[in-house]
Design a protein around this motif. Structure first.
Motif, short mmCIF file in Angstrom:
data_model
loop_
_atom_site.label_atom_id
_atom_site.label_comp_id
_atom_site.label_asym_id
_atom_site.label_seq_id
_atom_site.Cartn_x
_atom_site.Cartn_y
_atom_site.Cartn_z
N LEU A 124 3.15 -5.43 6.44
CA LEU A 124 4.61 -5.55 6.43
C LEU A 124 5.13 -5.64 5.01
CD1 LEU A 124 5.43 -8.00 9.31
CD2 LEU A 124 5.96 -5.60 9.16
N LEU A 125 4.41 -6.33 4.15
CA LEU A 125 4.90 -6.51 2.78
C LEU A 125 4.80 -5.22 1.98
CD1 LEU A 125 3.54 -9.96 1.65
CD2 LEU A 125 5.86 -9.32 2.17
N THR A 126 3.72 -4.49 2.18
CA THR A 126 3.56 -3.30 1.36
C THR A 126 4.08 -2.03 2.02
OG1 THR A 126 1.37 -3.01 2.27
CG2 THR A 126 1.53 -4.14 0.16
N GLY A 127 4.18 -2.07 3.34
CA GLY A 127 4.67 -0.89 4.01
C GLY A 127 3.63 0.20 4.18
N THR A 128 2.40 -0.05 3.81
CA THR A 128 1.38 0.98 3.95
C THR A 128 0.06 0.32 4.30
OG1 THR A 128 0.02 2.53 2.72
CG2 THR A 128 1.09 0.83 1.47
N MET A 129 -0.82 1.13 4.94
CA MET A 129 -2.14 0.58 5.24
C MET A 129 -3.17 0.98 4.21
SD MET A 129 -2.78 0.60 9.28
CE MET A 129 -1.90 2.00 9.89
N SER A 130 -2.72 1.68 3.20
CA SER A 130 -3.68 2.15 2.21
C SER A 130 -4.06 1.00 1.30
CB SER A 130 -3.07 3.29 1.40
OG SER A 130 -3.70 3.39 0.16
N LEU A 131 -5.33 0.79 1.11
CA LEU A 131 -5.76 -0.34 0.29
C LEU A 131 -5.43 -0.13 -1.17
CD1 LEU A 131 -9.09 -1.23 2.01
CD2 LEU A 131 -7.02 -2.55 1.93
N ASN A 132 -5.45 1.11 -1.59
CA ASN A 132 -5.12 1.41 -2.97
C ASN A 132 -3.69 0.99 -3.28
OD1 ASN A 132 -6.55 2.25 -5.08
ND2 ASN A 132 -6.15 4.43 -4.83
N GLN A 133 -2.78 1.33 -2.37
CA GLN A 133 -1.38 0.98 -2.56
C GLN A 133 -1.19 -0.53 -2.53
OE1 GLN A 133 0.97 3.22 -3.18
NE2 GLN A 133 -0.65 4.74 -3.12
N THR A 134 -2.00 -1.19 -1.69
CA THR A 134 -1.90 -2.66 -1.61
C THR A 134 -2.25 -3.28 -2.95
OG1 THR A 134 -2.70 -2.43 0.63
CG2 THR A 134 -2.61 -4.63 -0.25
N VAL A 135 -3.31 -2.76 -3.56
CA VAL A 135 -3.69 -3.33 -4.85
C VAL A 135 -2.63 -3.02 -5.89
CG1 VAL A 135 -5.35 -3.16 -6.71
CG2 VAL A 135 -6.13 -3.25 -4.38
N LEU A 136 -2.11 -1.80 -5.86
CA LEU A 136 -1.09 -1.45 -6.85
C LEU A 136 0.16 -2.30 -6.67
CD1 LEU A 136 -1.47 2.38 -6.98
CD2 LEU A 136 -1.92 0.75 -8.80
N ALA A 137 0.44 -2.68 -5.42
CA ALA A 137 1.62 -3.51 -5.19
C ALA A 137 1.45 -4.91 -5.75
CB ALA A 137 1.89 -3.60 -3.69
N GLN A 138 0.20 -5.29 -6.05
CA GLN A 138 -0.01 -6.63 -6.60
C GLN A 138 -0.24 -6.61 -8.10
OE1 GLN A 138 -2.75 -9.11 -4.18
NE2 GLN A 138 -3.03 -7.19 -3.08
N SER A 139 -0.03 -5.46 -8.72
CA SER A 139 -0.31 -5.40 -10.15
C SER A 139 0.81 -6.10 -10.89
CB SER A 139 -0.44 -3.96 -10.61
OG SER A 139 0.72 -3.26 -10.25
N GLY A 140 0.50 -6.58 -12.05
CA GLY A 140 1.49 -7.37 -12.78
C GLY A 140 0.78 -8.60 -13.27
N SER A 141 1.14 -9.70 -12.70
CA SER A 141 0.42 -10.91 -13.09
C SER A 141 -0.12 -11.57 -11.84
CB SER A 141 1.36 -11.87 -13.83
OG SER A 141 2.18 -12.49 -12.88
N ALA A 142 -0.78 -12.66 -12.04
CA ALA A 142 -1.40 -13.33 -10.90
C ALA A 142 -0.38 -13.79 -9.89
CB ALA A 142 -2.23 -14.52 -11.38
N LEU A 143 0.86 -14.02 -10.33
CA LEU A 143 1.84 -14.54 -9.38
C LEU A 143 2.30 -13.47 -8.41
CD1 LEU A 143 3.84 -16.78 -11.80
CD2 LEU A 143 2.31 -17.47 -9.98
N ASP A 144 1.94 -12.20 -8.70
CA ASP A 144 2.30 -11.16 -7.75
C ASP A 144 1.30 -11.03 -6.63
OD1 ASP A 144 3.57 -9.01 -10.33
OD2 ASP A 144 4.61 -10.30 -8.90
#
Lengths: 185, 457, 424
Positions: free
Chosen positions: B220-240
């Motif tokens: 729901l948060l990322t809108g995709t089931m792709s694991l690659n996209q999930t990781v990219l959605a968390q890039s930034g700092s640890a708080l993401d």
């Protein structure tokens, strides 16, 4: 040494006790015949002044002439252990009533006495061997037990003296006399 | 006459062979195939080579996939070895023991020895076992574990396949493990195995639902089931990282993952104080080795998935505050001179350190020993420098380092749980899954959905 | 897969067994199939049921199967076989099969002199051997009416209570191991090692001590023992609490033990269960209080009793008993008198007058009793040992049915059986 216990036993069971009630140290001993065992046990278990509720032990003893079943009981009302010796069981076919009607835990103790001596307890629902394999045909703790090389197939029915540790290797001439008997049993 | 001549010739061959040692015999045996192989390779490269390379260049995705699959299959074995060694040593330390310390430096050869041991054991099947099923069961289990590695992103650009249903594929493949365990339990012709197999099937099926539901929050948060996209959605700092946005989901996921991997406290299936070894009672040799490896690879992949979903995958927790880049140093310009440079630096370092060691260590250090130690230390220092440079220069290297560090941290947590906790009884286990984890996962899902809608407004 | 070598093997002792009945089901655990199931060879027939209990147990109804938690098993506290009749995961009935460790100790003792008996009786409950020695020695002292000096009595109590602490610590470790926790057993062994090294300094042996003698003990307290004891006492209490807290505060452990295997008071008394198992069911029967022997009347300690009777209560009682034992050791150290450690003027070869005697002590598992019959020679005529674990195990067929297979281990482990004593 509980004198009161002695007098209570003589009062309530005097007719079935063979010989006198002997006491030594903290132990009181009575001897009865096998047929009287259930009655004696009910009396000592339920009578108000002698509530012997804990069965401490049930053992078989082979005195050389006869077999015995020895029970040890403990109760709150007395400071002594009560030893009941059921004596006079014949060595060929020893039979004794079972005590499992009062203490279900005696089932395994009787199984052990059967396994080691061959004493058959009437009323025990599960009288099979407990330590030895189920097809073993000797009774090991009897005084006339011998151990040939192939013990599990030994009939164990012959009478031979128990090997004495430092005895010579010659078989004793009188097998019956060589059965170790207890003098003051 | 001819027969006698033949016997004479043969016996002289045998005499020749008898005079050689085993190594020499092996070398003799390998020379003809080696020569033949070299000739064939050169011929093939000359004749077919260019056409083959053109074919590969034309189907680059296929090549990539093939390479990825081979790499993944090769990756499982060292992973299992490392985790086995970790388990032995870490549990030993937690038990106030030492663990293996004889084979290899600090006992690290123990895993290799275990691997060799399962290879050389007798391969038998119990009487009455259903042989095809019996043989296939460990294969299915191992396959299920290994196939999931296809979708996990190890570093930016370093993944098997970027499926847009990556998470679904992961759970689907993970569910195949149940099949393998059931097959093992049934085909072993053993009541212990049957009990173990049934217990494991019940356990894994009931824990898959909270596992999957807790990951749906991420979808729901990322809108995709792709694991690659999930990781990219968390890039930034640890708080993401999603662990801060979905803490309940993380907890549920971790507990359910422990049950899925059949690890203590949920290892009823291999409860060796009750049902000897559960479904694997009748297995030995390499078949058991497959189960063994499958379990440890399973531990690695659930850790990897936890890291991917909740802890940012290969992203670094913080940006290095000062901008460091190796651009001024053109890495490829020097070329082979790097090697000469490195060797020279190592030898120079060895000389310097040898002098230092002799000075401080005195007579206890002989000159060769001092040189050896100096070489080792300078080599280690140079390697560390090199790795640091790679870390800064190549983002895939940095990604792998971060990913492995985080994944192995979770593997350590799994091993820690095993050392510490007793087992949960099967009915308590199932009750926990259905009565607590499933409602919690649903609750998490509702809250996440509500939050997503509200925050989008 | 049938192999050619199998066909040339001769059949086993089939001819020694009684005649075969109807064809047995493969599920019957008494069927010994030592060749491929259901194919080329005759099956060895099972034993016909000899007693009604056996017949009742070995006829499975629809949906029941027999599981043999066999003598080779990681968690049966020794070699014991539990034939469990299961319906799914629930235990319907259980038949313990004993005798795998039967060594004929009683028969051997009939052929040993009175000193050798003490050595023979050690390996019965090998975890806590001083208690068997004490029971035997108590019975012999009653036979011979020997007075034991006070210092020897105090040394006996001291070493025995140390061993009780060690036995209970090991019990906690094994209980955790049976439930799946790998770590507490190693901590228990660390504790045990300290105590056992102490006792090795005192008696000369780490496990089978051969220390008590008729009329006293074999060696006086020495410096090494006292220094180790002092070290240990300074941290024993806290260490025991820490080890117990590992398990007490573990939610998984507690939930697996609470309410499991409830033994009620009447059953416990009827089965002759003694020791911590009986006290966990609400009966404050401790031989050291109800029938004191040695110097226990002069020592001040409580007898912990709990009412619930489940496995957790049996475990917690032993944790309490460790505490009490440490108190007793402390008092022994303070009250230790000077004096001889052996009764004076005992003959070298003991020849008691003909008679009978019963001596019982409170061991870690319950009441250990010895009934000795003497016929005037230097060997006992009958030497009967009553072991507490024997009757403790007898309640297992009463406790297990209705529980899950996983609880089997929890219940059996919480009763603390030691097969050496059970099988004699």
């Amino acid at each position: 040494m509980d004198r009161a216990l002695k007098s209570r036993l003589e009062a309530q069971l005097g007719s079935v006790i063979r010989g006198a009630v002997r006491q030594r140290g903290d132990q009181t001993e009575i001897r009865i015949a096998p047929a009287d065992l259930p009655e004696v046990l009910r009396t000592v278990h339920e009578s108000i002044d002698m509530r012997f509720e804990v069965l401490a032990d049930l053992a078989g003893v082979d005195t050389g002439d006869t077999m015995q079943v020895v029970l040890h009981l403990w109760g709150e009302r007395s400071s002594d252990w009560l030893r009941i010796i059921v004596e006079g069981l014949p060595r060929e076919k020893p039979r004794c009533p079972s005590v499992t009607f009062l203490w279900p835990g005696a089932e395994w103790l009787e199984r052990e006495a059967y396994d080691m001596f061959g004493i058959v307890f009437d009323g025990n629902r599960d009288l099979r061997r407990i330590f030895m394999p189920p097809d073993y045909q000797s009774f090991p703790l009897r005084k006339d037990f011998y151990l040939p090389d192939d013990a599990s197939r030994s009939p164990g029915m012959g009478v031979r003296p128990v090997e004495k540790p430092h005895a010579p290797a010659v078989a004793e001439p009188d097998p019956a006399a060589a059965i170790r008997r207890s003098p003051a049993s | 006459m001819r027969a006698r001549a033949a016997t004479l010739v043969r016996s002289s061959w045998i005499q020749l062979l008898d005079r050689l040692s085993i190594t020499e015999r092996l070398v003799l045996l390998l020379i003809p195939p080696a020569i033949g192989g070299a000739v064939v390779t050169i011929l093939a490269a000359a004749l077919v080579g260019p056409a083959f390379v053109d074919f590969l260049a034309a189907n680059l995705p296929l090549v990539r996939f093939f390479v990825a699959v081979v790499a993944i299959l090769l990756l499982t074995v060292p992973t299992a070895f490392v985790i086995i060694y970790m388990e032995l040593k870490v549990i030993a330390r937690m038990n106030l023991r030492v663990g293996p310390n004889r084979i290899g430096p600090w006992g690290s050869g123990m895993s290799v020895v275990h691997g060799l041991k399962v290879l050389i054991k007798e391969d038998f099947a119990p009487t009455g076992a259903d042989l095809p099923v019996y043989t296939l069961a460990p294969v299915v289990t191992f396959l299920a574990s290994a196939m999931t590695l296809l979708v996990i992103p190890f570093a930016p650009g370093l993944f098997g396949q970027d499926l847009n249903i990556g998470l679904l594929f992961f759970f689907a493949m993970g569910g195949l493990t149940v099949l393998g365990l059931l097959m093992a339990g049934w085909a072993s012709f053993n009541k212990y195995s049957l009990l173990g197999g049934l217990r494991s099937a019940a356990q894994m099926v009931s824990y898959e639902i909270p596992l999957t539901l807790s990951a749906v929050g991420i979808i729901l948060l990322t809108g995709t089931m792709s694991l690659n996209q999930t990781v990219l959605a968390q890039s930034g700092s640890a708080l993401d990282w999603f662990v801060f946005k979905q803490p309940l989901a993380f907890l549920i996921f971790f507990i359910a993952a422990t049950a899925e991997a059949n690890r203590t406290p949920f290892d009823m299936t291999e409860a060796d104080s009750e049902i000897v070894a559960g479904f694997a009672t009748e297995y030995s040799g390499m078949r058991f080795g497959f189960f063994f490896f499958a379990e440890y690879v399973n531990v690695f992949i659930v850790s990897a998935l936890t890291v991917t979903l909740f802890f940012g995958g290969w992203t670094a927790p913080f940006d290095w505050p000062w901008p460091v880049s190796l651009d001024p140093i053109d890495a490829w310009a020097a070329g082979p001179a790097w090697i000469a440079l490195g060797l020279g630096a190592a030898i120079l370092g060895a000389d310097v350190l040898a002098v230092v060691i002799r000075l401080f260590g005195g007579r206890a250090w002989s000159i060769p020993a001092a040189f050896g130690l100096g070489f080792l230390v300078s080599g280690a220092a140079l390697t560390a420098l090199l790795l640091g440079a790679c870390f800064i220069a190549f983002d895939w290297f940095a990604g792998i380092v971060w990913f492995m560090a985080k994944a192995y941290a979770f593997v350590f947590v799994f091993v820690w749980l095993r050392a510490t906790l007793p087992r949960v009884r099967i009915d308590q286990l199932m009750g926990f899954a259905w009565k607590w984890l499933l409602p919690a996962a649903l609750l998490n899902l509702f809250i996440t959905a509500a939050a997503v809608i509200l925050l989008d407004r | 897969m049938p192999r050619r070598a199998d066909r040339t093997r001769q059949p086993g002792p089939a001819e020694a067994l009684p005649a075969a009945g109807p064809r047995p089901s493969l599920d019957d655990p008494r069927v010994m199939l030592d060749r491929q199931a259901g194919a080329l060879f005759e099956e060895i027939p099972p034993y016909p049921a000899r007693t009604e209990r056996e017949a009742e147990f070995y006829t499975p109804t629809e949906g029941e199967l027999f599981l043999n938690i066999g003598p080779h098993h990681p968690a049966t506290h020794g070699v014991m076989r539990l034939v469990v009749k299961l319906s799914g995961e629930r235990v319907v009935d259980v038949d313990p099969v004993l005798g795998y460790l039967h060594r004929g100790v009683e028969k051997i003792c009939e052929n040993s002199d009175y000193y050798h008996v003490i050595d023979q009786v050690d390996p019965l409950e090998y975890v806590s051997s001083l208690f068997q020695e004490w029971a035997a020695v108590l019975a012999f002292e009653k036979l011979m009416e020997v007075e034991v000096p006070q210092r020897a009595e105090y040394i006996r109590v001291l070493s025995a209570e140390l061993l009780r602490v060690q036995s209970h610590t090991l019990y906690m470790g094994f209980l955790a191991l049976d439930l799946g926790g790998l770590t507490p057993i190693l901590y228990s062994f660390i504790e045990r090692d300290e105590i056992v090294e102490m006792l090795a300094a005192l008696t000369g042996a780490r496990m089978l001590f051969n220390y008590f003698r008729v009329g006293g003990v074999n060696g006086d307290l020495n410096h090494e023992f006292m220094s180790r004891l002092g070290d240990w006492m300074s941290r024993a209490g806290k260490q025991a609490e820490a080890n117990a807290a590992l398990l007490n505060e573990n939610e998984i452990f507690v939930r697996r033990m609470r309410g499991v295997g409830v033994l009620d008071r009447a059953t416990a008394l009827g089965y002759g269960v003694t020791g911590g198992n009986l006290r966990a069911s609400g009966v404050p029967f401790d031989l050291r209080r109800v029938h004191p022997y040695s110097v226990y009347p002069q020592l001040d300690f409580n007898v912990p009793t709990r009412q619930e009777g489940d496995s957790l209560a049996r475990y917690l009682i032993r944790v309490d008993e460790i505490r009490e034992s440490i108190r007793i050791i402390d008092q022994c150290l303070h009250q230790m008198p000077d004096g001889p450690i052996m009764a004076p003027r005992l003959p070298r070869l003991l020849r008691p007058k003909p008679g009978r005697a019963w001596g019982a002590v409170e061991g870690p598992r319950g009441m250990l009793g010895v009934y000795a019959v003497s016929d005037g020679t230097d060997q006992p005529f009958r030497f009967r040992i009553h072991d507490p674990s024997f009757l403790n195990l007898e309640v297992v067929p009463h406790l297990l049915p209705g529980n899950l297979l996983a609880d089997t281990m929890a219940i059996v482990a919480s009763l603390d059986p030691v097969m050496g004593g059970i099988d004699k």
